[in-house]
Design an enzyme around this catalytic site. Structure first.
Site, short mmCIF file in Angstrom:
data_model
loop_
_atom_site.label_atom_id
_atom_site.label_comp_id
_atom_site.label_asym_id
_atom_site.label_seq_id
_atom_site.Cartn_x
_atom_site.Cartn_y
_atom_site.Cartn_z
N PHE C 123 0.96 -1.06 0.00
CA PHE C 123 -0.18 -0.08 -0.02
C PHE C 123 1.00 1.28 0.05
O PHE C 123 1.52 1.30 0.96
CB PHE C 123 -0.86 -0.16 1.33
CG PHE C 123 -1.69 1.08 1.52
CD1 PHE C 123 -1.43 2.14 2.12
CD2 PHE C 123 -3.08 0.97 0.67
CE1 PHE C 123 -2.48 3.14 2.32
CE2 PHE C 123 -4.11 2.10 1.01
CZ PHE C 123 -3.92 2.84 1.73
N ASN C 129 7.01 14.05 2.34
CA ASN C 129 6.33 15.23 3.00
C ASN C 129 5.01 14.93 3.40
O ASN C 129 4.12 15.93 3.42
CB ASN C 129 6.47 16.47 1.96
CG ASN C 129 7.78 17.21 1.89
OD1 ASN C 129 8.56 17.15 2.95
ND2 ASN C 129 8.14 17.62 0.88
N TRP C 156 8.80 5.03 3.36
CA TRP C 156 8.31 4.24 4.38
C TRP C 156 7.21 2.93 4.02
O TRP C 156 6.02 2.76 4.76
CB TRP C 156 7.65 4.83 5.44
CG TRP C 156 8.47 6.10 5.99
CD1 TRP C 156 8.04 7.35 6.04
CD2 TRP C 156 9.83 6.08 6.69
NE1 TRP C 156 9.28 8.23 6.67
CE2 TRP C 156 10.09 7.44 6.96
CE3 TRP C 156 10.72 5.34 6.63
CZ2 TRP C 156 11.45 7.80 7.64
CZ3 TRP C 156 12.13 5.42 7.41
CH2 TRP C 156 12.27 6.77 7.65
N ARG C 269 10.27 -17.34 39.33
CA ARG C 269 11.35 -16.55 39.82
C ARG C 269 11.08 -16.42 41.23
O ARG C 269 10.05 -16.12 41.79
CB ARG C 269 11.32 -15.21 39.07
CG ARG C 269 12.18 -14.37 39.65
CD ARG C 269 13.80 -14.72 39.16
NE ARG C 269 14.82 -13.57 39.48
CZ ARG C 269 16.08 -13.88 39.26
NH1 ARG C 269 16.45 -14.99 39.01
NH2 ARG C 269 17.01 -12.84 39.59
N HIS C 339 10.33 -9.03 33.86
CA HIS C 339 11.45 -10.04 33.70
C HIS C 339 12.71 -9.63 33.97
O HIS C 339 13.99 -10.18 33.97
CB HIS C 339 11.75 -10.34 32.24
CG HIS C 339 10.49 -11.24 31.50
ND1 HIS C 339 9.21 -10.89 31.49
CD2 HIS C 339 10.91 -12.74 31.49
CE1 HIS C 339 8.49 -12.28 31.23
NE2 HIS C 339 9.21 -13.08 30.99
N GLU C 364 0.22 3.16 9.98
CA GLU C 364 -1.17 2.99 9.81
C GLU C 364 -1.81 4.17 10.32
O GLU C 364 -3.21 4.09 10.71
CB GLU C 364 -1.77 1.69 10.38
CG GLU C 364 -0.94 0.40 10.30
CD GLU C 364 -1.52 -0.13 8.92
OE1 GLU C 364 -2.91 -0.14 8.69
OE2 GLU C 364 -0.87 -0.65 8.01
N THR C 366 -0.90 7.59 12.66
CA THR C 366 -0.44 7.72 13.97
C THR C 366 -1.63 7.71 14.88
O THR C 366 -2.71 8.08 14.48
CB THR C 366 0.42 9.24 14.18
OG1 THR C 366 -0.53 10.25 14.00
CG2 THR C 366 1.50 9.19 13.30
N GLU C 368 -2.25 9.71 17.19
CA GLU C 368 -2.93 11.27 17.18
C GLU C 368 -3.77 11.51 15.82
O GLU C 368 -4.93 11.99 16.00
CB GLU C 368 -1.75 12.44 16.68
CG GLU C 368 -0.85 12.59 18.08
CD GLU C 368 0.11 11.50 18.06
OE1 GLU C 368 0.56 10.70 17.06
OE2 GLU C 368 0.53 11.35 19.53
#
Lengths: 331, 252, 388
Positions: C123, C129, C156, C269, C339, C364, C366, C368
């Site tokens: 995609f 920009n 990207w 642990r 851990h 996908e 942000t 925001e």
């Protein structure tokens, strides 16, 4: 046929039959003798006879041994074809069709895997397979056996109500037989008729590498730690047990194993039936990798090693020495 | 070439825990799966179908939920799935299971090879395969790892104490060893379709011509037993003692 | 209300879980270290039918719907984020664009190979920009006879280096800009003029190939227009919308294994003579993780149900992505803390999940942007039209 319904008119018990196997030395296997001893106990309880039947080669000395263990009559069938399971099924089936048993016992061996179920189906009988313990409930006249399920996670107790009741029995279910060399018994030769048999042909041995399970699925693992001492010995022990080789993280540092063979929080989590930790101190990180192991054996020189407190069985001492002793004891 | 695969649906051991102390089994997730050895048997059948024209018919005896095992088998590539369900089949032991399967195979007709796994997880007996062969009057091959077809026969690499090549005339029962292969993944579209576009056929006792007498079991479950509780920190004194202990506790 | 999965979806889940355990899990360390998901693995995934899960069988898809696809993404997210990103970008947005708005002919031409995994999709929207401000893309598509000449650069782009077919947005009418003047195209990577740049070295998702793409006057036939000329932006937004739901599912998977690992480690642990499980601070972390995961699961599958039932889902999809990414990051961070040093070691398997999860709050759309989308939807419901 379930004759629990006519309990009070239960018929006379027939006899107990044991299928005897010969070892590499040509003598009856210890397991076979154990079964004859077990059959003797059952027969004494029911008031009937014990028959041992051997298919294959000449039993020789073993006849006396089988009688001493409790057989009243030893049946021998001799034929080179009897090296094959299908021939044994036919001959044994014919013998038992002519002389129906009360109980039929096999040692839980590879041969029995081939033969016992077919015999059971032919006789319309139930089968208790791979019994780790077996007894005859004399009041109900049923065979009660205990056998492993889910690969030994637990056991089921089952009753075989058919007549004959058939069982394949693991070693140590009955314990060693009482050998009475004064016992008297007979031998009988069995006729071998293999006509009309649809034969399975053994073409010959073949070199075949079965796919090896990944470490996380391995059933047996021998694992080395810093104090293992002799890694060749570790490999030998693994080979003898049919186990995969692995190690704690430090074994990677020692150059003995690859990344894929590391067991622990920083490697693989394993769930074998048997995990032998050789020279592994056993910190949290390693312990995390074996938290799902069914049985852990630890070998370490230091008696305060953490792993010794959590292992199912531990041996304190020089690992290479203990490994050699183990290898000896296993052979 | 008609090939039958007999599968069994067993409880998935990842869904239960065995508490030795309480001597109880705790089922956390009641999940069922195709018995692993039977899945390997199905894979053998599918591999044969990859090379020759074959119709793979999968049989599964059990209650209604057995349909899930058949759907999975169909999703993996089987052509037909037949569910053998009837109240009279409940509690079937090896003797009855073999009769059921033999009746179904006879009803199908034209079967050349019948495949099944060497041992069911939940019974541990390993008896149904050879029993089925006896019930059908066919030869059987046990612990097969690799299976192929030749003229009128079935060939296999089987494990006795070592690997041997064996050959049986057809029709024959071939019992596939545990871990003989890695079964293929069902194609996702077939998984969806196994529910949305397909259903197994269902045969009952009457369809198989079996009466109550034929279906009377010879082995009944009486109870459970458990391995000894784990004793962490048991220190032994010799290798010999360890070997004895391992044998006694049936670890080796 | 039936909250159980349908039997076919349960069966699909089991089947995929087994595939992930047996085929992918053993390779996760190698994939991260070598920055490559082996071709062999992608082939196996294709053979298992994992490349076209939500699409109709009419086009060679698997017909499992959005719910089925979320199941896939959840199961994959449990095991390996890189493999998830490859199949996720391919299916969830690459192929999805074609599926939602492609012509029948276009779908018949491309979908079968894409669904079988024979071809990989990507995609291509983002530019240097134009990230969150997707509308300011500059790539041009100039009409020439019966084709368009695509010229420009994308940045990207997940699957960029390995894609065979890309859904690309370009400006066809500069006077209108992206809103009204952009068109979506199906572009084949073997066409002249197309080159993929070097694979970016990222913080996480090492096995997911990401690169800048150059379109140097690539000739695209007009038949390859996806949707309507000029309305490409709408097509792309619609696709991203749906893509968010399955990303929520993938983050759900990641959060679940973080919790499971934390529980196992807490059980194993011991410090200060006590099991970690007995430390209240840790118990609180576990409880918080589990509660968030439960809420996320309901949200994701209900939203998938909305999609499968043709209901509006923009707001919920944004919530899936927003909450999913933040919950997963919180969970893996808590798991890392639990851990201790082991959580920081590559061999410990936790730190990879920590590095892999950061991208979820950024790509996908942000978080925001998600918040803006959600707020826009809410205000729209009461008649207020807000512009970002």
């Amino acid at each position: 046929m379930n004759y629990l319904d006519d309990f009070h008119s239960a018929p006379e018990p027939r006899d107990i039959w044991v299928v005897v196997e010969l070892g590499a030395d040509g003598k009856a296997t210890p397991l076979s003798l154990e079964l004859v001893g077990g059959a003797r106990m059952m027969a004494d309880g029911l008031g009937c006879y014990v028959h041992a039947v051997a298919l294959g080669t000449d039993l020789g000395d073993s006849v006396a041994e089988l009688i001493a263990a409790g057989a009243d009559r030893v049946h021998v069938a001799q034929d080179p074809n009897l090296a094959h399971a299908d021939a044994r099924c036919k001959v044994l089936g014919d013998v038992l069709a002519a002389q129906p048993p009360e109980v039929l016992l096999f040692g839980a061996t590879r041969s029995a895997d081939d033969v016992a179920p077919r015999i059971a189906q032919r006789l319309g009988a139930g089968l208790l397979a791979h019994c780790i313990s077996l007894q005859m409930d004399e009041s109900e006249r049923v065979l009660i056996g205990t056998m492993p399920v889910y690969e030994g996670d637990y056991f089921e107790v089952r009753a075989c109500t058919s007549r004959p009741g058939i069982a394949t029995v693991e070693p140590n279910a009955f314990g060693p037989p009482y050998l009475d060399s004064y016992r008297f018994g007979e031998t009988e030769t069995v006729a071998v008729d293999l006509a009309d048999l649809n034969r399975v042909r053994v073409v010959g041995p073949v070199a075949y590498a079965a796919p090896q399970a990944p470490l996380r699925k391995a059933k047996r693992i021998v694992s080395a730690g810093r104090q293992a001492g002799d890694f060749e010995c570790v490999k030998q022990l693994a080979h003898l047990l049919g186990a995969q080789v692995a190690g704690a993280r430090e074994a990677l540092d020692e150059g003995w194993i690859t990344e894929e063979q590391v067991v622990g929080a920083m490697g693989e989590t394993v769930q074998p039936d048997l995990y032998i930790a050789v020279g592994i101190r056993g910190d949290t990180y390693h312990a995390f990798g074996i938290r799902n192991a069914k049985y852990v054996v630890a070998i370490h020189p230091e008696k305060d090693a953490p792993i010794l407190k959590s292992a199912d069985a531990a041996l304190v001492g020089d690992p290479p020495k203990i490994m050699s002793e183990l290898i000896e004891a296993l052979r | 070439m008609r090939i039958v695969v007999a599968i069994k649906q067993v409880l998935d051991p990842r869904g239960f825990t065995v508490n030795r102390k309480a001597e109880k089994i705790f089922v956390n997730h009641e999940e069922y799966m195709i018995n692993p050895a039977d899945k390997s048997a199905l894979e053998v059948a599918l591999q044969i179908k990859d090379t020759v024209e074959a119709e793979i018919v999968v049989l599964c005896g059990g209650p209604e939920r057995a349909n899930e095992a058949l759907r999975q088998a169909w999703a993996m590539g089987a052509d037909r799935g037949i569910q053998l369900t009837d109240k009279l089949f409940a509690g079937a032991d090896g003797l009855v299971a073999a009769r059921l399967l033999a009746a179904a195979i006879r009803k199908l007709g034209g079967v050349e090879v019948a495949l099944t796994g060497e041992r069911a997880l939940d019974t541990g007996a390993g008896e149904v395969g050879p029993r089925l062969a006896e019930a059908l009057g066919w030869p059987h091959i046990l612990a097969a790892h690799k299976v192929g077809l030749t003229d009128g026969a079935v060939k296999a690499i089987a494990k006795a104490d070592r690997f041997v090549e064996v050959e049986a005339p057809r029709p024959a029962v071939v019992i596939v060893a545990n871990g003989a292969n890695q079964p293929r993944y069902a194609h996702a579209a077939r998984v969806i379709n196994s529910y949305q576009k397909w259903s197994p056929e269902v045969w009952n006792a009457a369809d198989l011509g079996l009466t109550e007498t034929d279906l009377a079991v010879a082995v009944v479950k009486r109870g459970l037993a458990f391995p000894a509780e784990r004793q962490p920190g048991t220190v032994l004194s010799s290798a010999g003692e360890l070997v004895g202990m391992l044998k006694r506790q049936r670890v080796i | 209300m039936d909250f159980d999965l349908k039997p076919e979806h349960r069966a699909l889940q089991k089947s995929i879980r087994e595939f992930m355990q047996e085929e992918v899990k053993p390779l996760v360390k190698q994939i991260d270290r070598d920055s490559r998901v082996p071709d062999e693995l992608l082939k196996k995934a294709g053979a298992a039918g994992l490349f076209g899960i939500p699409f109709s069988q009419k086009y060679g898809g698997m017909g499992a719907g959005e719910i089925g696809y979320c199941i896939l993404m959840e199961e994959m997210g449990r095991v390996d984020a890189s493999t998830t990103a490859i199949i996720g970008a391919h299916t969830g947005i690459g192929v999805m664009t074609l599926y939602l708005d492609g012509t029948e002919e276009l779908k018949q031409r491309y979908l079968p190979d894409l669904c079988s995994g024979k071809k990989i999709a990507a995609f291509a929207l983002t530019e240097a920009n134009a990230g969150s401000d997707a509308a300011s893309i500059r790539m041009k598509a100039t009409r020439e006879g019966d084709s368009y000449m695509l010229d420009g650069e994308k940045m990207w782009i997940t699957n960029g280096p390995i894609a065979d077919v890309l859904s690309v947005l370009a400006i066809t009418d500069a006077s209108l800009g992206a809103r009204g003047g952009a068109t979506c195209f199906a572009v084949e990577s073997n066409w002249e003029g197309f080159t993929a740049g070097k694979r970016e070295e990222k913080m996480g998702l090492h096995g997911s190939p990401t690169a800048a793409l150059k379109f140097d006057n690539v000739r695209v036939p007009q038949e390859n227009v996806i949707g309507k000329v000029g309305l490409g932006f709408v097509t792309m937004m619609k696709t991203l919308d749906i893509g968010r739901v399955s990303l929520g599912a993938a983050t759900l998977g990641g959060a679940e294994v973080s919790l499971e690992s934390a529980l196992q480690w807490a059980k194993a642990r011991h410090q200060f003579g006590r099991n970690l499980a007995n430390m209240q601070s840790l118990q609180f972390m576990i409880a918080d993780m589990a509660s968030e995961i439960e809420a996320l699961r309901s949200l994701v599958y209900r939203t998938a149900w909305l999609v499968d039932n043709g209901r509006p889902h923009t707001k919920e999809a944004g919530m899936c992505k927003l909450l999913g990414s933040e919950i997963a990051s919180r969970c893996i961070d808590r798991a890392l803390q639990i851990h201790g040093a082991l959580g920081l070691t590559r061999d410990g398997q936790i730190e990879r999940g920590w590095r892999d999860s950061r991208i979820n709050e950024i790509f996908e759309g942000t978080n925001e942007i998600q918040r803006i989308v959600i707020a826009s939807e809410l205000f729209q419901e009461i008649g207020v039209r807000i512009r970002p």
